[in-house]
Design a protein around this motif. Structure first.
Motif, PDB file in Angstrom:
ATOM      1  N   SER A 154       0.830  -1.217   0.000  1.00  0.00           N
ATOM      2  CA  SER A 154       0.000   0.000   0.000  1.00  0.00           C
ATOM      3  C   SER A 154       0.859   1.261   0.000  1.00  0.00           C
ATOM      4  N   ALA A 155       1.889   1.260   0.838  1.00  0.00           N
ATOM      5  CA  ALA A 155       2.749   2.450   0.918  1.00  0.00           C
ATOM      6  C   ALA A 155       3.432   2.685  -0.425  1.00  0.00           C
ATOM      7  N   TYR A 156       3.888   1.604  -1.060  1.00  0.00           N
ATOM      8  CA  TYR A 156       4.521   1.761  -2.367  1.00  0.00           C
ATOM      9  C   TYR A 156       3.529   2.315  -3.395  1.00  0.00           C
ATOM     10  N   ASN A 157       2.303   1.825  -3.354  1.00  0.00           N
ATOM     11  CA  ASN A 157       1.317   2.287  -4.338  1.00  0.00           C
ATOM     12  C   ASN A 157       1.014   3.782  -4.156  1.00  0.00           C
ATOM     13  N   ASP A 158       0.911   4.218  -2.892  1.00  0.00           N
ATOM     14  CA  ASP A 158       0.703   5.653  -2.652  1.00  0.00           C
ATOM     15  C   ASP A 158       1.910   6.469  -3.124  1.00  0.00           C
ATOM     16  N   TYR A 159       3.090   5.944  -2.844  1.00  0.00           N
ATOM     17  CA  TYR A 159       4.331   6.606  -3.298  1.00  0.00           C
ATOM     18  C   TYR A 159       4.367   6.684  -4.826  1.00  0.00           C
ATOM     19  N   LEU A 160       3.982   5.595  -5.495  1.00  0.00           N
ATOM     20  CA  LEU A 160       3.979   5.551  -6.969  1.00  0.00           C
ATOM     21  C   LEU A 160       3.114   6.675  -7.545  1.00  0.00           C
ATOM     22  N   ILE A 161       1.932   6.838  -6.986  1.00  0.00           N
ATOM     23  CA  ILE A 161       1.033   7.888  -7.480  1.00  0.00           C
ATOM     24  C   ILE A 161       1.601   9.263  -7.163  1.00  0.00           C
ATOM     25  N   SER A 162       2.083   9.406  -5.958  1.00  0.00           N
ATOM     26  CA  SER A 162       2.518  10.725  -5.513  1.00  0.00           C
ATOM     27  C   SER A 162       3.818  11.162  -6.180  1.00  0.00           C
ATOM     28  N   LYS A 163       4.770  10.221  -6.360  1.00  0.00           N
ATOM     29  CA  LYS A 163       6.101  10.628  -6.814  1.00  0.00           C
ATOM     30  C   LYS A 163       6.390  10.331  -8.277  1.00  0.00           C
ATOM     31  N   TRP A 164       5.571   9.543  -8.917  1.00  0.00           N
ATOM     32  CA  TRP A 164       5.874   9.160 -10.293  1.00  0.00           C
ATOM     33  C   TRP A 164       4.787   9.525 -11.301  1.00  0.00           C
ATOM     34  N   LEU A 165       3.559   9.107 -11.045  1.00  0.00           N
ATOM     35  CA  LEU A 165       2.578   9.127 -12.138  1.00  0.00           C
ATOM     36  C   LEU A 165       2.240  10.521 -12.642  1.00  0.00           C
ATOM     37  N   SER A 166       2.442  11.534 -11.806  1.00  0.00           N
ATOM     38  CA  SER A 166       2.146  12.894 -12.260  1.00  0.00           C
ATOM     39  C   SER A 166       3.364  13.545 -12.925  1.00  0.00           C
ATOM     40  N   MET A 167       4.478  12.848 -12.949  1.00  0.00           N
ATOM     41  CA  MET A 167       5.726  13.491 -13.370  1.00  0.00           C
ATOM     42  C   MET A 167       5.934  13.507 -14.882  1.00  0.00           C
ATOM     43  N   HIS A 168       5.251  12.651 -15.609  1.00  0.00           N
ATOM     44  CA  HIS A 168       5.439  12.663 -17.073  1.00  0.00           C
ATOM     45  C   HIS A 168       4.219  12.015 -17.715  1.00  0.00           C
TER      46      HIS A 168
END
Lengths: 355, 355
Positions: free
Chosen positions: A110-124
């Motif tokens: 769960s923590a990784y999935n939240d991190y993925l959305i927060s730190k990656w998916l909006s970046m490009h």
């Protein structure tokens, strides 16, 4: 460089990585947060060091940190030079399913999935995400799928092929119900075989070195695909798709033929199947290119492609930034333009419903 | 019937069986003799019953007892109708290597080997024997090979592919030294995967049913062959030959290509290798036909044959009296006369030094 040929590319296996385990702290509840801060995450290590490492050194971002931990550098190093329209981020946390404690494994996922959305998916705009679920407790896995599935940039689920039990077996079916309901393909990815609660990597125990370990990873895929088909997963969940990442493909003729032959003799034990096993593989399983087998005569691989109808079940993956990753402009020469477009682009576009 | 075509046949996998465990009593020392008389042999059972059984019912001898337990009927039912010049008797005791007690396993192997010579090898000129050895204690295995090897009708060694550790690993090398010294090929045979001290049959645990179990047996062969090559067994024992019985062959292109590719990147971890891994497979490993893969288009199998130079590494086996056994007149149509002669006859004749 493939831009000259206007090859459109979707890359279905890009391994974004944490800079360090502290990246997960903002997304972790106690007592796990203090534990990770003190001792790191602690996903079991398989214990097969590679003599060349598993990460390309030249992918280290100038900003520091591990390869593929800096979204901006990943765009410059992979997305732009290879003209990748979409990159399916698969991360490196899928082996949570080898952890001993199902609650801790679910919390890390769960923590990784939240991190993925927060730190990656909006970046490009090319980035699309695969959520990780831990399979030890399927009810928690379903809860996580329901929590994350409607995020617009989440397009799939990734789990480790390293499992305590074969993926066709019944305890996993609630996960498949949820995945099918949300139209999320499930990718399986190797790496944790033999670690933590998973079995030995072969029927005869532990290989000695990474070269053997890495070579025979494909046998776990053969076992999972056989299990998924024979247990009737694709009759029960006909719209569910599995993606076999990094497992190779040239074993498919053998497996399809052997399984179809056995089915003809032994079908009474799997009465829920309505088609030949190979037909389920063709309709519900997809495969990724990297690491593609490389015969001395490249035509032999294309011959295998014909036997398995590869142009409809295969998708390009770079496996960036792993040691043996593939450059899309340098593999699979000799395919027709139509087959190339399907494998490098259209199959993934359809599967992940990318507009 | 193949007699009309004058096809010469050597059958490299014929499963002679005990009438009952009492057959071993004359060859057993105490305290094992009394134990077997009381409770039977007790080779661990793998627990995958087949819905059609694993033995053909129509092979039951008129004299009673299990199929292939009566030499005279076996000659009438298999050797004569199919014009088999030599039958390599492989028995059904190779899974002694899954037993927990290495002393007991070695004693059962020895008793079976004495029984084989006494009750079978003198009964028909076509019979040639494979001695069984238990691999748990390699020193005892070497002693057994030295004891039996010079019998004129003993032409090979058979061990189960179900092992606690992969067959390339060092503890087995004394066995290979003895086998090479006596010019005896070592055949591996499936069946005990997951039983006794062997690991789970897949990297992700236990398949559910026989159809899955039987389909994925080939992955254990992939693991053993990889291990034998990478551990340098064929550099250390260049004249040693392995025979992979009942493991299929259409996975060989995949394995050869994947292993050669990995070798190119990772050779520093196996510095004792002097050739490509696939070259060791071609020079030191042979494979048996049954159960041959059966693609929808039979030409696909011949295409695979070309890729692996099957005519020089493949040997006919009937697997009599197992449920899926093959009739030599009905398989592998479409081969050239030369390839057919090599596969059905000459390769085995050379390997087993049959005059």
């Amino acid at each position: 460089m493939n831009m000259s040929t206007n090859l459109k590319v979707i890359d279905v296996d890009v391994h974004n990585q944490l800079k360090c385990s502290d990246d997960l702290l903002p997304f972790l509840p106690e007592p796990w947060k203090s534990q990770v801060a003190r001792t790191g995450i602690g996903i079991p290590d398989r214990g097969y060091p590679s003599p060349v490492g598993v990460i390309r050194k030249d992918c280290t971002p100038p900003s520091g940190g591990p390869a593929a931990s800096d979204p901006e550098f990943l765009v410059k190093d992979l997305i732009e030079p290879f003209n990748i329209e979409y990159a399916i981020l698969t991360g490196n946390m899928m082996d949570v399913s080898t952890m001993h404690d199902p609650d801790y494994a679910a919390v890390i996922a769960s923590a990784y999935n939240d991190y993925l959305i927060s730190k990656w998916l909006s970046m490009h705009p090319s980035f699309r995400g695969s959520i990780v679920v831990a399979t030890q407790d399927p009810i928690l896995a379903v809860r996580e799928i329901d929590r994350m599935a409607e995020h617009p940039e989440i397009v799939g689920i990734v789990i480790g092929s390293a499992q305590r039990t074969l993926l066709g077996q019944r305890q996993f079916h609630p996960i498949y119900e949820a995945a099918e309901r949300h139209r999320l393909p499930i990718a399986i990815h190797p790496g944790g075989e033999g670690a933590g609660i998973s079995s030995a990597p072969t029927a005869s125990g532990y290989p000695t070195r990474y070269i053997e370990y890495h070579t025979i990873l494909s046998q776990n895929y053969m076992a999972h695909v056989t299990s998924l088909v024979c247990e009737g997963v694709f009759e029960k969940f006909p719209n569910l798709k599995f993606v076999c990442l990094e497992g190779g493909i040239a074993w498919l003729p053998h497996l399809m033929w052997r399984l179809d032959k056995n089915y003809k003799g032994l079908r009474s034990s799997v009465p829920w199947l309505k088609r030949l096993p190979s037909e389920y593989i063709r309709s519900n399983c997809l495969f990724s290119t990297q690491p593609i087998e490389e015969p001395e005569n490249p035509k032999d691989l294309l011959t295998i492609f014909d036997m398995i109808d590869a142009e409809n079940i295969l998708m390009f993956s770079s496996d960036y930034p792993h040691w043996d990753n593939d450059d899309p402009s340098k593999i699979l020469r000799g395919l027709s333009a139509e087959a190339k477009n399907k494998i490098f682009y259209q199959n993934a576009k359809n599967l992940y419903n990318l507009s």
